[in-house]
Scaffold this motif. Sequence first.
Motif, mmCIF file in Angstrom:
data_model
loop_
_atom_site.group_PDB
_atom_site.id
_atom_site.type_symbol
_atom_site.label_atom_id
_atom_site.label_comp_id
_atom_site.label_asym_id
_atom_site.label_seq_id
_atom_site.Cartn_x
_atom_site.Cartn_y
_atom_site.Cartn_z
ATOM 1 N N LEU A 52 0.836 -1.209 0.000
ATOM 2 C CA LEU A 52 0.000 0.000 0.000
ATOM 3 C C LEU A 52 0.865 1.250 0.000
ATOM 4 C CD1 LEU A 52 -2.838 1.285 0.231
ATOM 5 C CD2 LEU A 52 -2.559 1.139 2.705
ATOM 6 N N ARG A 53 1.903 1.256 0.816
ATOM 7 C CA ARG A 53 2.781 2.420 0.910
ATOM 8 C C ARG A 53 3.518 2.668 -0.405
ATOM 9 N NH1 ARG A 53 6.420 1.843 5.693
ATOM 10 N NH2 ARG A 53 4.419 2.010 6.728
ATOM 11 N N PRO A 59 -6.123 1.296 -1.407
ATOM 12 C CA PRO A 59 -6.621 1.103 -0.037
ATOM 13 C C PRO A 59 -7.736 0.059 0.047
ATOM 14 C CG PRO A 59 -6.343 3.435 -0.489
ATOM 15 C CD PRO A 59 -6.116 2.711 -1.789
ATOM 16 N N GLN A 60 -8.538 -0.067 -1.010
ATOM 17 C CA GLN A 60 -9.605 -1.074 -1.012
ATOM 18 C C GLN A 60 -9.019 -2.486 -1.013
ATOM 19 O OE1 GLN A 60 -9.483 1.472 -3.253
ATOM 20 N NE2 GLN A 60 -11.193 2.753 -2.595
ATOM 21 N N MET A 61 -7.951 -2.687 -1.781
ATOM 22 C CA MET A 61 -7.290 -3.999 -1.802
ATOM 23 C C MET A 61 -6.667 -4.305 -0.448
ATOM 24 S SD MET A 61 -5.249 -3.973 -5.368
ATOM 25 C CE MET A 61 -5.992 -3.651 -6.922
ATOM 26 N N HIS A 62 -6.072 -3.292 0.178
ATOM 27 C CA HIS A 62 -5.476 -3.466 1.502
ATOM 28 C C HIS A 62 -6.547 -3.844 2.517
ATOM 29 C CE1 HIS A 62 -3.995 -2.054 5.449
ATOM 30 N NE2 HIS A 62 -2.861 -2.590 5.027
ATOM 31 N N ASP A 63 -7.689 -3.149 2.473
ATOM 32 C CA ASP A 63 -8.771 -3.455 3.407
ATOM 33 C C ASP A 63 -9.320 -4.854 3.183
ATOM 34 O OD1 ASP A 63 -8.425 -0.943 4.432
ATOM 35 O OD2 ASP A 63 -10.166 -0.065 3.404
ATOM 36 N N ALA A 64 -9.402 -5.278 1.926
ATOM 37 C CA ALA A 64 -9.871 -6.632 1.631
ATOM 38 C C ALA A 64 -8.891 -7.672 2.180
ATOM 39 C CB ALA A 64 -10.050 -6.814 0.131
ATOM 40 N N GLY A 65 -7.601 -7.416 2.048
ATOM 41 C CA GLY A 65 -6.596 -8.327 2.598
ATOM 42 C C GLY A 65 -6.659 -8.386 4.116
ATOM 43 N N VAL A 129 0.078 -14.920 2.095
ATOM 44 C CA VAL A 129 0.482 -13.540 2.383
ATOM 45 C C VAL A 129 -0.529 -12.840 3.276
ATOM 46 C CG1 VAL A 129 1.091 -11.319 1.369
ATOM 47 C CG2 VAL A 129 1.823 -13.417 0.258
ATOM 48 N N ALA A 130 -1.804 -12.857 2.904
ATOM 49 C CA ALA A 130 -2.814 -12.160 3.720
ATOM 50 C C ALA A 130 -3.207 -12.984 4.939
ATOM 51 C CB ALA A 130 -4.055 -11.841 2.881
ATOM 52 N N GLY A 131 -3.282 -14.308 4.795
ATOM 53 C CA GLY A 131 -3.716 -15.145 5.909
ATOM 54 C C GLY A 131 -2.610 -15.442 6.906
ATOM 55 N N LEU A 132 -1.546 -16.091 6.436
ATOM 56 C CA LEU A 132 -0.458 -16.495 7.331
ATOM 57 C C LEU A 132 0.517 -15.367 7.647
ATOM 58 C CD1 LEU A 132 0.371 -20.026 5.881
ATOM 59 C CD2 LEU A 132 -0.764 -19.507 8.037
ATOM 60 N N GLY A 133 0.515 -14.308 6.839
ATOM 61 C CA GLY A 133 1.390 -13.168 7.105
ATOM 62 C C GLY A 133 2.792 -13.308 6.554
ATOM 63 N N ALA A 167 -11.201 -7.646 -3.209
ATOM 64 C CA ALA A 167 -11.833 -6.362 -2.895
ATOM 65 C C ALA A 167 -13.219 -6.275 -3.525
ATOM 66 C CB ALA A 167 -10.954 -5.203 -3.365
ATOM 67 N N ALA A 168 -13.352 -6.763 -4.748
ATOM 68 C CA ALA A 168 -14.664 -6.777 -5.395
ATOM 69 C C ALA A 168 -15.599 -7.755 -4.695
ATOM 70 C CB ALA A 168 -14.519 -7.147 -6.864
ATOM 71 N N HIS A 169 -15.073 -8.887 -4.251
ATOM 72 C CA HIS A 169 -15.893 -9.880 -3.547
ATOM 73 C C HIS A 169 -16.443 -9.328 -2.235
ATOM 74 C CE1 HIS A 169 -17.198 -13.652 -1.771
ATOM 75 N NE2 HIS A 169 -16.411 -13.410 -0.726
ATOM 76 N N TYR A 170 -15.612 -8.633 -1.477
ATOM 77 C CA TYR A 170 -16.040 -8.070 -0.200
ATOM 78 C C TYR A 170 -16.845 -6.782 -0.368
ATOM 79 C CZ TYR A 170 -13.171 -11.280 2.563
ATOM 80 O OH TYR A 170 -12.618 -12.383 3.163
ATOM 81 N N GLY A 171 -16.904 -6.244 -1.590
ATOM 82 C CA GLY A 171 -17.692 -5.037 -1.835
ATOM 83 C C GLY A 171 -16.943 -3.743 -1.598
ATOM 84 N N TYR A 172 -15.619 -3.805 -1.523
ATOM 85 C CA TYR A 172 -14.836 -2.594 -1.320
ATOM 86 C C TYR A 172 -14.698 -1.796 -2.612
ATOM 87 C CZ TYR A 172 -13.441 -4.264 3.276
ATOM 88 O OH TYR A 172 -13.442 -4.699 4.575
ATOM 89 N N SER A 173 -14.715 -2.469 -3.756
ATOM 90 C CA SER A 173 -14.632 -1.777 -5.042
ATOM 91 C C SER A 173 -15.491 -2.519 -6.035
ATOM 92 C CB SER A 173 -13.186 -1.724 -5.522
ATOM 93 O OG SER A 173 -12.690 -3.027 -5.721
ATOM 94 N N ARG A 174 -15.846 -1.849 -7.070
ATOM 95 C CA ARG A 174 -16.712 -2.459 -8.095
ATOM 96 C C ARG A 174 -15.976 -2.625 -9.382
ATOM 97 N NH1 ARG A 174 -19.987 -4.743 -5.068
ATOM 98 N NH2 ARG A 174 -21.115 -3.449 -3.698
#
Length: 174
Positions: A52-53, A59-65, A129-133, A167-174
């Motif tokens: 993100l940085r 930011p939508q992808m980051h929030d979805a992760g 990456v998103a789950g196990l870190g 992000a699209a699945h969680y509704g953060y972006s279309r």
Amino acid sequence: MAKKQVTNTPLEHGNVVRLAGGRLAEWNSLAEEGTSYRTEHFRCIDSLGILLRNGSITPQMHDAGQDFNRTFVFAQMDPAGAPALDRIPGGQWRDSMTERVAWARKRMHEALDAVGGISSPGGCAVWHVAGLGCSVKEWSSVEGWNGRTLNQYEAKGILVGALAVLAAHYGYSR
């Protein structure tokens, strides 16, 4: 032979340092309002935060992760372990999982299906990456996809694409 001079420079807010084990951490030093106290601590930097940085993800992808990571922890998939069920009031040793864990596993399964399933490159990237870190480099060189290692830049592209779908699945972006 002369000893090497080590100069200790004071840490400032936002400095990035390497901790034992190779993990990166950011030094946070914040003044508390209305007092002379400061809150000072290290904050481990996650791979999604670095992406993100750098502007690689939105930011939508980051929030979805981050949302996937929370669901991953609620589903008790974190290798740190799950709490013993005999500590839960009314829980017994034969209880397999709570409703919250079952709901989280269902939500995690739906998210993984959205990115192609756990056996797809995107699902594997999101899981590690998103789950196990794991870092992107660690996932690409150690785990990879389907038993073969990946180039770090290919792995980053796979992760970015999977986060966009997530992000699209969680509704953060279309």
